[in-house]
Scaffold this motif. Structure first.
Motif, PDB file in Angstrom:
ATOM      1  N   LYS A 310       0.837  -1.194   0.092  1.00 11.89           N
ATOM      2  CA  LYS A 310      -0.225   0.146  -0.103  1.00 11.89           C
ATOM      3  C   LYS A 310       1.006   1.171  -0.127  1.00 11.89           C
ATOM      4  O   LYS A 310       1.925   1.225   0.553  1.00 11.89           O
ATOM      5  CB  LYS A 310      -0.818  -0.022   1.352  1.00 11.89           C
ATOM      6  N   ARG A 311       0.514   2.329  -0.887  1.00 13.72           N
ATOM      7  CA  ARG A 311       1.343   3.622  -0.843  1.00 13.72           C
ATOM      8  C   ARG A 311       0.340   4.653  -1.063  1.00 13.72           C
ATOM      9  O   ARG A 311      -0.515   4.545  -1.743  1.00 13.72           O
ATOM     10  CB  ARG A 311       2.359   3.322  -2.194  1.00 13.72           C
ATOM     11  N   GLN A 312       0.863   5.819  -0.891  1.00 13.62           N
ATOM     12  CA  GLN A 312       0.272   7.031  -1.321  1.00 13.62           C
ATOM     13  C   GLN A 312       0.798   7.259  -2.560  1.00 13.62           C
ATOM     14  O   GLN A 312       2.006   7.341  -2.980  1.00 13.62           O
ATOM     15  CB  GLN A 312       0.577   8.050  -0.338  1.00 13.62           C
ATOM     16  N   VAL A 313      -0.110   7.835  -3.544  1.00 12.31           N
ATOM     17  CA  VAL A 313       0.273   7.800  -5.143  1.00 12.31           C
ATOM     18  C   VAL A 313       0.191   9.278  -5.430  1.00 12.31           C
ATOM     19  O   VAL A 313      -1.108   9.841  -5.155  1.00 12.31           O
ATOM     20  CB  VAL A 313      -0.223   6.948  -5.981  1.00 12.31           C
ATOM     21  N   LYS A 353      11.454  10.022  -3.029  1.00 13.00           N
ATOM     22  CA  LYS A 353      10.119  10.352  -3.026  1.00 13.00           C
ATOM     23  C   LYS A 353       9.324   9.786  -4.084  1.00 13.00           C
ATOM     24  O   LYS A 353       8.085   9.360  -3.818  1.00 13.00           O
ATOM     25  CB  LYS A 353       9.890  11.875  -2.671  1.00 13.00           C
ATOM     26  N   ILE A 354       9.708  10.101  -5.184  1.00 11.46           N
ATOM     27  CA  ILE A 354       9.330   9.607  -6.313  1.00 11.46           C
ATOM     28  C   ILE A 354       8.775   8.255  -6.566  1.00 11.46           C
ATOM     29  O   ILE A 354       7.725   7.730  -6.815  1.00 11.46           O
ATOM     30  CB  ILE A 354       9.822  10.344  -7.685  1.00 11.46           C
ATOM     31  N   ILE A 355       9.881   7.502  -6.123  1.00 12.98           N
ATOM     32  CA  ILE A 355       9.619   5.980  -6.182  1.00 12.98           C
ATOM     33  C   ILE A 355       8.423   5.628  -5.125  1.00 12.98           C
ATOM     34  O   ILE A 355       7.641   4.823  -5.233  1.00 12.98           O
ATOM     35  CB  ILE A 355      11.138   5.144  -5.503  1.00 12.98           C
ATOM     36  N   GLN A 356       8.749   6.327  -3.712  1.00 16.29           N
ATOM     37  CA  GLN A 356       7.612   6.142  -2.693  1.00 16.29           C
ATOM     38  C   GLN A 356       6.109   6.410  -3.200  1.00 16.29           C
ATOM     39  O   GLN A 356       5.286   5.904  -2.859  1.00 16.29           O
ATOM     40  CB  GLN A 356       7.965   6.798  -1.487  1.00 16.29           C
ATOM     41  N   TRP A 357       5.983   7.505  -4.070  1.00  9.83           N
ATOM     42  CA  TRP A 357       4.480   7.982  -4.365  1.00  9.83           C
ATOM     43  C   TRP A 357       4.021   7.473  -5.799  1.00  9.83           C
ATOM     44  O   TRP A 357       3.467   8.075  -6.457  1.00  9.83           O
ATOM     45  CB  TRP A 357       4.672   9.486  -4.352  1.00  9.83           C
ATOM     46  N   ASN A 366      10.109   6.254 -15.002  1.00 13.89           N
ATOM     47  CA  ASN A 366       9.882   6.976 -16.117  1.00 13.89           C
ATOM     48  C   ASN A 366       9.807   8.491 -15.829  1.00 13.89           C
ATOM     49  O   ASN A 366      10.039   9.326 -16.381  1.00 13.89           O
ATOM     50  CB  ASN A 366       8.725   6.386 -16.704  1.00 13.89           C
ATOM     51  N   ARG A 367       9.161   8.610 -14.728  1.00 15.68           N
ATOM     52  CA  ARG A 367       9.030   9.867 -14.178  1.00 15.68           C
ATOM     53  C   ARG A 367      10.359  10.582 -13.950  1.00 15.68           C
ATOM     54  O   ARG A 367      10.446  11.993 -14.035  1.00 15.68           O
ATOM     55  CB  ARG A 367       8.120   9.890 -12.807  1.00 15.68           C
ATOM     56  N   LEU A 368      11.239   9.955 -13.173  1.00 14.22           N
ATOM     57  CA  LEU A 368      12.318  10.444 -13.007  1.00 14.22           C
ATOM     58  C   LEU A 368      13.260  10.940 -14.075  1.00 14.22           C
ATOM     59  O   LEU A 368      13.735  11.828 -14.059  1.00 14.22           O
ATOM     60  CB  LEU A 368      13.368   9.483 -11.968  1.00 14.22           C
ATOM     61  N   ILE A 369      13.357  10.131 -15.097  1.00 10.49           N
ATOM     62  CA  ILE A 369      14.084  10.303 -16.219  1.00 10.49           C
ATOM     63  C   ILE A 369      13.434  11.655 -16.851  1.00 10.49           C
ATOM     64  O   ILE A 369      13.801  12.403 -17.372  1.00 10.49           O
ATOM     65  CB  ILE A 369      14.099   8.944 -17.304  1.00 10.49           C
ATOM     66  N   ARG A 402      11.695  -2.504   4.212  1.00 13.27           N
ATOM     67  CA  ARG A 402      10.692  -1.570   4.605  1.00 13.27           C
ATOM     68  C   ARG A 402       9.843  -1.543   3.414  1.00 13.27           C
ATOM     69  O   ARG A 402       9.805  -2.184   2.268  1.00 13.27           O
ATOM     70  CB  ARG A 402      10.972  -0.153   4.893  1.00 13.27           C
ATOM     71  N   ARG A 403       8.295  -0.814   3.671  1.00 13.92           N
ATOM     72  CA  ARG A 403       7.146  -0.798   2.740  1.00 13.92           C
ATOM     73  C   ARG A 403       7.650  -0.143   1.426  1.00 13.92           C
ATOM     74  O   ARG A 403       8.630   0.809   1.450  1.00 13.92           O
ATOM     75  CB  ARG A 403       6.285   0.047   3.281  1.00 13.92           C
ATOM     76  N   VAL A 404       7.339  -0.525   0.433  1.00 12.88           N
ATOM     77  CA  VAL A 404       7.604  -0.101  -1.019  1.00 12.88           C
ATOM     78  C   VAL A 404       8.979  -0.309  -1.613  1.00 12.88           C
ATOM     79  O   VAL A 404       9.385  -0.795  -2.710  1.00 12.88           O
ATOM     80  CB  VAL A 404       7.212   1.535  -1.219  1.00 12.88           C
TER      81      VAL A 404
END
Ligand SMILES: Cc1cc2nc3c(=O)[nH]c(=O)nc-3n(C[C@H](O)[C@H](O)[C@H](O)COP(=O)(O)OP(=O)(O)OC[C@H]3O[C@@H](n4cnc5c(N)ncnc54)[C@H](O)[C@@H]3O)c2cc1C
Length: 434
Positions: A310-313, A353-357, A366-369, A402-404
């Motif tokens: 489960k994660r916040q997106v 943070k971008i990985i986490q969300w 893809n978002r990071l690149i 840990r999570r994610v």
């Protein structure tokens, strides 16, 4: 000249001049200003053009012609090559850079050579395989430093070409781009992606790079080890955009730093040579450098095991704006949007943070690149891909699960507070907002 956009400490240029002198021939320096260059936009072109003006001015002082035309570099070189005895180019490491060079090599009749000038130790001399991490390449690099840390002097070009000959060549290539015009006028006429504004925080060019470096040597280098993570101290060099465009030579930076510190293991040289050249090693030996397939098995396995966590997106536009609940992340993203770079310590937090969300590791990558290549002046670079993949475990080791993230290293707000000045950073970001 495509990657090493400078006249100072440029091995390709010096080699070309020496070959010309030995054969009683002359040299033309050519640059293809290509509208559709992968991921490049107005911000990158503005910075690059400032640099190309320095190149033109500095080459003119040495009586070396500089031709720049608005076309695919391979096409420009191919039409010039009709008159050439030898083509010398700088080395490209990314996929599209290799394609450009191969297109020329496959079609020209004269010999063509690549000369490496944007690393201190040529990639294949440093190592003959993909390295696992900094600790596996460090010794190999240090063993070669005494061989490669050499000064060199500019060679005078003996034979120059007539104005008539050069005018004819220019005619064949299409209208000349007059670098004496204001940069904005040149940009207006280019059919480039104009969605990202230029920044005032960095002025491009070898002259600016040298000024920044001299100031860094005199005023910041002493503090670099203890204070480089602290945004308040501003102890970093800010040279990455210049290194990306080849506007400054890493060899020159290394030599000057060594002259000052007398310490091959100085932390600035660790970043400039070991860490940076680990990135070049990565993209050279691993064609999956922009994919999660380049990760070590432990990282892939642990990320896969945590896919369903489960994660916040946040959506890509919430991240891009930025509009998240996390003021530190927002500050990083705002720095990227407005200044074209993120402070190195906060950039790690931003990536994590971008990985986490994100919904999945692939989406996060893809978002990071996309963000890094679109907004960062130092983006679209071996260092960009290596460090983005580092956020997913590349060149790193497993940590507590840990999570994610699974066993991939996490970075907390606590770390920011412990090692830097996040409140100061946020205050700075507020000024960008106004
Ligand atoms: C998610 C993420 C994305 C990144 N993307 C890029 C990028 O697109 N281009 C880029 O050049 N760097 C990138 N980095 C690495 C690093 O953040 C920058 O190189 C550094 O912050 C540049 O600032 P500086 O020139 O003031 O560095 P300084 O601290 O002054 O270091 C001097 C030089 O050493 C090299 N260097 C410093 N840190 C690193 C590092 N961790 N790995 C490799 N080389 C390093 C750079 O060439 C830098 O210019 C990224 C890091 C992360 C975590």
């Amino acid at each position: 000249m495509q990657r090493s956009q400078r006249t100072h400490y440029n091995h390709s240029l010096e080699y070309a001049i020496n070959c010309a002198n030995e054969n009683n021939l002359s040299v033309i320096v050519y640059f293809g200003l290509y509208d559709q260059y992968p991921s490049a936009n107005l911000r990158h072109f503005a910075f690059m053009l400032q640099g190309l003006k320095d190149v033109k001015e500095n080459l003119t002082k040495r009586n070396i012609p500089f031709i720049i035309s608005n076309e695919h570099p391979a096409n420009g070189v191919l039409s010039l090559a009709k008159n050439a005895a030898l083509i010398i180019t700088d080395k490209g490491y990314l996929k599209h850079e290799k394609v450009f060079r191969k297109q020329v090599a496959d079609q020209v009749e004269c010999p063509m050579l690549q000369v490496e000038s944007d690393v201190v130790i040529p990639v294949t001399s440093a190592s003959n395989k993909e390295e696992y991490a900094a600790h596996t390449i460090r010794k190999k690099i240090h063993n070669k430093l005494s061989e490669y840390l050499n000064t060199f002097t500019n060679t005078k070009l003996n034979k120059t070409l007539s104005k008539e000959f050069l005018d004819n060549i220019q005619k064949e290539l299409g209208p000349e781009i007059d670098l004496n015009q204001p940069t904005n006028d040149i940009l207006k006429n280019l059919n480039i992606d104009k969605s990202v504004n230029p920044v005032s925080s960095f002025v491009g060019g070898e002259n600016a790079a040298h000024e920044i470096f001299e100031n860094f040597l005199e005023n910041k280098l002493k503090e670099y080890l203890d204070k480089r993570n602290d945004t308040k101290e501003e102890a970093c060099s800010n040279l990455s955009p210049y290194l990306h465009f080849g506007q400054v030579s890493p060899l020159y930076l290394a030599l000057k730093t060594y002259e000052f510190t007398k310490d091959y293991y100085h932390d600035f040289l660790e970043q400039l040579i070991v860490r940076r050249e680990l990135s070049f090693n990565f993209v050279y030996y691993n064609q999956d450098y922009d994919s999660l397939d380049s990760l070590p098995t432990w990282a892939l396995e642990t990320l896969n095991a945590h896919r369903e966590d489960k994660r916040q997106v946040y959506s890509i536009s919430e991240l891009e704006l930025p509009n998240t609940h996390d003021e530190y992340f927002n500050a990083c993203q705002m720095e990227l949007l407005k200044s074209g770079k993120i402070h190195g310590y906060f950039r790690m937090y931003w990536g994590k943070k971008i990985i986490q969300w994100s919904n999945s590791p692939e989406e996060a990558l893809n978002r990071l690149i996309y963000f890094n290549d679109k907004y960062a002046l130092d983006g679209r670079d071996p260092n960009g891909y290596a460090n983005i993949l580092w956020c997913f475990g590349k060149h790193d080791r497993p940590f507590k699960e840990r999570r994610v993230f699974g066993k991939v290293r996490y970075m907390s707000e606590k770390a920011l507070k412990r090692n830097s000045s996040p409140k100061h950073y946020i205050a700075k970001f507020k000024t960008y907002e106004q």
